[in-house]
Design an enzyme around this catalytic site. Structure first.
Site, PDB file in Angstrom:
ATOM      1  N   ASP A   1      -9.333  -3.936   0.256  1.00 42.16           N
ATOM      2  CA  ASP A   1      -7.740  -4.812   0.930  1.00 42.16           C
ATOM      3  C   ASP A   1      -8.442  -5.815   2.294  1.00 42.16           C
ATOM      4  O   ASP A   1      -7.892  -6.684   2.438  1.00 42.16           O
ATOM      5  CB  ASP A   1      -7.173  -3.972   1.473  1.00 42.16           C
ATOM      6  CG  ASP A   1      -5.720  -3.916   1.490  1.00 42.16           C
ATOM      7  OD1 ASP A   1      -5.309  -4.703   0.679  1.00 42.16           O
ATOM      8  OD2 ASP A   1      -5.876  -4.251   2.714  1.00 42.16           O
TER       9      ASP A   1
ATOM     10  N   ASP B   1      -4.056   0.306  -5.720  1.00 39.26           N
ATOM     11  CA  ASP B   1      -2.968   0.103  -5.350  1.00 39.26           C
ATOM     12  C   ASP B   1      -1.821  -1.251  -5.772  1.00 39.26           C
ATOM     13  O   ASP B   1      -0.948  -1.039  -6.243  1.00 39.26           O
ATOM     14  CB  ASP B   1      -2.149   0.764  -3.628  1.00 39.26           C
ATOM     15  CG  ASP B   1      -3.280  -0.199  -2.561  1.00 39.26           C
ATOM     16  OD1 ASP B   1      -4.237  -0.531  -3.260  1.00 39.26           O
ATOM     17  OD2 ASP B   1      -3.111  -0.014  -2.244  1.00 39.26           O
TER      18      ASP B   1
ATOM     19  N   THR C   1       0.911  -0.762  -0.098  1.00 39.48           N
ATOM     20  CA  THR C   1      -0.381   0.016  -0.203  1.00 39.48           C
ATOM     21  C   THR C   1       0.552   1.738   0.002  1.00 39.48           C
ATOM     22  O   THR C   1       0.810   1.769  -1.025  1.00 39.48           O
ATOM     23  CB  THR C   1      -1.359  -0.377   1.012  1.00 39.48           C
ATOM     24  OG1 THR C   1      -1.885  -1.697   1.318  1.00 39.48           O
ATOM     25  CG2 THR C   1      -1.614   1.397   1.337  1.00 39.48           C
TER      26      THR C   1
HETATM   27  P1  AMP Z   1      -0.888  -3.185   3.875  1.00 41.73           P
HETATM   28  O1  AMP Z   1      -1.053  -3.612   5.255  1.00 41.73           O
HETATM   29  O2  AMP Z   1      -0.394  -2.793   2.170  1.00 41.73           O
HETATM   30  O3  AMP Z   1      -2.653  -4.126   3.208  1.00 41.73           O
HETATM   31  O4  AMP Z   1      -2.008  -1.715   3.814  1.00 41.73           O
HETATM   32  C1  AMP Z   1      -3.554  -1.420   4.051  1.00 41.73           C
HETATM   33  C2  AMP Z   1      -3.875  -0.645   5.486  1.00 41.73           C
HETATM   34  O5  AMP Z   1      -3.010   1.146   5.287  1.00 41.73           O
HETATM   35  C3  AMP Z   1      -4.939  -0.419   4.973  1.00 41.73           C
HETATM   36  O6  AMP Z   1      -5.867  -1.154   6.052  1.00 41.73           O
HETATM   37  C4  AMP Z   1      -5.128   1.203   6.047  1.00 41.73           C
HETATM   38  O7  AMP Z   1      -5.739   1.141   8.049  1.00 41.73           O
HETATM   39  C5  AMP Z   1      -3.862   1.400   6.018  1.00 41.73           C
HETATM   40  N1  AMP Z   1      -3.144   3.273   5.562  1.00 41.73           N
HETATM   41  C6  AMP Z   1      -3.788   3.540   4.568  1.00 41.73           C
HETATM   42  N2  AMP Z   1      -3.123   4.922   4.442  1.00 41.73           N
HETATM   43  C7  AMP Z   1      -3.381   5.520   5.688  1.00 41.73           C
HETATM   44  C8  AMP Z   1      -2.733   6.247   6.352  1.00 41.73           C
HETATM   45  N3  AMP Z   1      -2.364   7.492   5.878  1.00 41.73           N
HETATM   46  N4  AMP Z   1      -2.167   6.336   7.555  1.00 41.73           N
HETATM   47  C9  AMP Z   1      -2.205   4.819   8.513  1.00 41.73           C
HETATM   48  N5  AMP Z   1      -2.538   3.817   7.645  1.00 41.73           N
HETATM   49  C10 AMP Z   1      -2.911   3.669   6.004  1.00 41.73           C
HETATM   50 ZN    ZN Z   2      -3.620  -1.932  -0.474  1.00 38.16          ZN
HETATM   51 ZN    ZN Z   3      -3.303  -4.752   1.993  1.00 34.64          ZN
END
Ligand code: AMP
Ligand code: ZN
Ligand code: ZN
Length: 424
Positions: free
Chosen positions: A213, A260, A93
């Site tokens: 997601d 993403d 992400t």
């Molecule tokens: P991933 O672990 O790559 O799946 O990340 C996704 C998670 O990133 C989402 O569930 C959000 O909770 C978190 N996220 C997205 N944008 C932000 C942000 N600006 N600050 C903190 N956490 C975020």
């Molecule tokens: Zn993501």
């Molecule tokens: Zn994710």
């Protein structure tokens, strides 16, 4: 069946999709015949009401569109441009949201994973507010800074990077991340920004939603729950379109929807617990997950590489040997050893892991499961077309610059990919 649904919904939504489908007025020819370096065009842009809105739906795998009923997204595709984005590696992400707004590979913009270690600044992690809001973790120039330098205001509802002062700058309007704020509240803000008087209105608006997601991780992308969540997100898009349709400036708005990365199912049988292979004491820092990034203590790299030789379902690289096509490996924030698992494998480092079935991403970006959604409509996308070959997601930054009529900062994307999106 699918065709029928699409046509029926088009009848419902065509008025909304007329946003931007009229011919361009003389003052809004931005980034087509004129070059982005043309100062006259930039000046003209400052005085007109052209707007660009970009929404990211996290983890919206490209082929969810074929698995779920998504009439609103289908209707956008039928009047605008649609295709698939190839995320940058690692397909996570934070690296990818920031790649889309800088045009840089993670290796170049510095967010080399969701969690990593910087020798001077320390640990960066998406759950750690202090690091997320610290500007010097972020390199490159995000679109809001590029726009601001050239006289265009910006607004962000949760885009990665927007909460930090990067090079001293944030978007003009921004929010501190709070996942509890509902999609409808986010829509209210976007509509408010689009309705502001021209003297204070943002020219570019970026917004973000965490789904599908979260549901894809919890239940896997092959689950009924994930498909239902995709359909729910399509309804959010439908609500946004209905609200856009009512705006007097609707013909001036380019609207892009991106994601993403995709999502892939992993199983307990194929997952790996590195604690069974490695000794925690040999490391300064370990990032488990997909990919796993290891920071061995000085003098331990050879030993660790040897210990990893027999680990199944995983490609083990010294950072210098990562294939060129992944554009990853030279940033000092990347640990000396990177483990890229096969689709289906999750990597843990735990003394007491719980092995489950779920969804993950972060894998090699060549896997079709990692491809992400792209759709756009508006005055700069006057002819409906589908782009067959995946588009590298770093292309989004110069594309946004083109739509805004501004000059991009140096970036990694190719002009011909922008042309593939904008082609008549
Ligand atoms: P991933 O672990 O790559 O799946 O990340 C996704 C998670 O990133 C989402 O569930 C959000 O909770 C978190 N996220 C997205 N944008 C932000 C942000 N600006 N600050 C903190 N956490 C975020
Ligand atoms: Zn993501
Ligand atoms: Zn994710």
């Amino acid at each position: 069946m699918r065709k029928y649904i699409m046509i029926r919904l088009l009848l419902l939504f065509v008025p909304g999709l007329m946003i931007g489908c009229t011919t361009r007025s003389a003052t809004t020819i931005i980034g087509s015949a004129a070059t982005v370096n043309d100062n006259a065009v930039v000046k003209e842009q400052k005085g007109n009401e052209r707007k660009v809105v970009i929404l990211s739906l996290d983890g919206f795998r490209a082929d969810y569109l074929d698995k779920a009923r998504t009439p609103n997204l289908d209707s956008i595709a039928s009047v605008g441009v649609s295709g698939r984005l190839r995320p940058s590696f690692p397909t996570l992400t934070f690296p990818n949201h920031y790649s889309m707004v800088t045009g840089l590979y993670p290796n170049h913009h510095g967010l080399v994973a969701n969690s990593f270690f910087d020798k001077k600044l320390g640990r960066y992690s998406i759950g750690d507010r202090q690091s997320v809001e610290r500007g010097d973790f972020y390199h490159g120039e995000p679109i809001w800074a590029t726009a601001g330098r050239q006289g265009i205001r910006s607004a962000s509802f949760f885009w990665v990077g927007s909460e930090a002062a990067i090079g001293g700058k944030r978007p003009d309007y921004w929010m501190q991340y709070n996942s509890k704020i509902s999609p409808l509240t986010r829509i209210d803000s976007v509509i408010h920004w689009l309705s502001m008087p021209q003297e204070t209105a943002p020219g570019i608006i970026l917004w973000y939603i965490e789904e599908p997601d979260y549901t894809g991780h919890t239940y896997s992308p092959d689950s009924r729950q994930a498909i239902e969540k995709v359909e729910q997100m399509d309804k959010v898009v439908g609500e946004m379109l209905a609200r856009l349709r009512k705006l007097p400036n609707r013909d001036q708005i380019d609207f892009l929807i991106v994601s993403d990365h995709g999502m892939a199912t992993y199983t307990p049988e194929q997952s790996i617990n590195l604690a069974q292979w490695l000794d925690e004491k040999d490391f300064e820092y370990i990032v488990d997950g997909v990919p796993a990034i290891l920071y061995p203590l000085p003098g331990k790299v050879d030993k660790v590489m040897k210990q990893l030789e027999q680990v199944p379902h995983v490609k083990v690289y010294r950072k210098a040997d990562i294939p060129d096509r992944l554009h990853y490996g030279s940033n000092p924030r990347i640990g000396e050893i990177v483990l890229i698992p096969d689709i289906g494998t999750y990597i843990y480092f735990s003394t007491n892991p719980t092995f489950v079935t779920g969804g993950a991403h972060g894998y090699d970006n060549a896997h079709p499961e990692m491809l992400a959604l792209f759709a756009a409509f508006g005055p700069d996308f006057p002819n409906a077309h589908r782009i067959e070959q995946p588009i590298p997601n770093i292309t989004i930054y110069p594309l946004l610059c083109r739509l805004l009529g501004i000059t991009p900062a140096p970036h990694d994307a190719k002009e011909q990919d922008v042309e593939r999106i904008l082609q008549p």
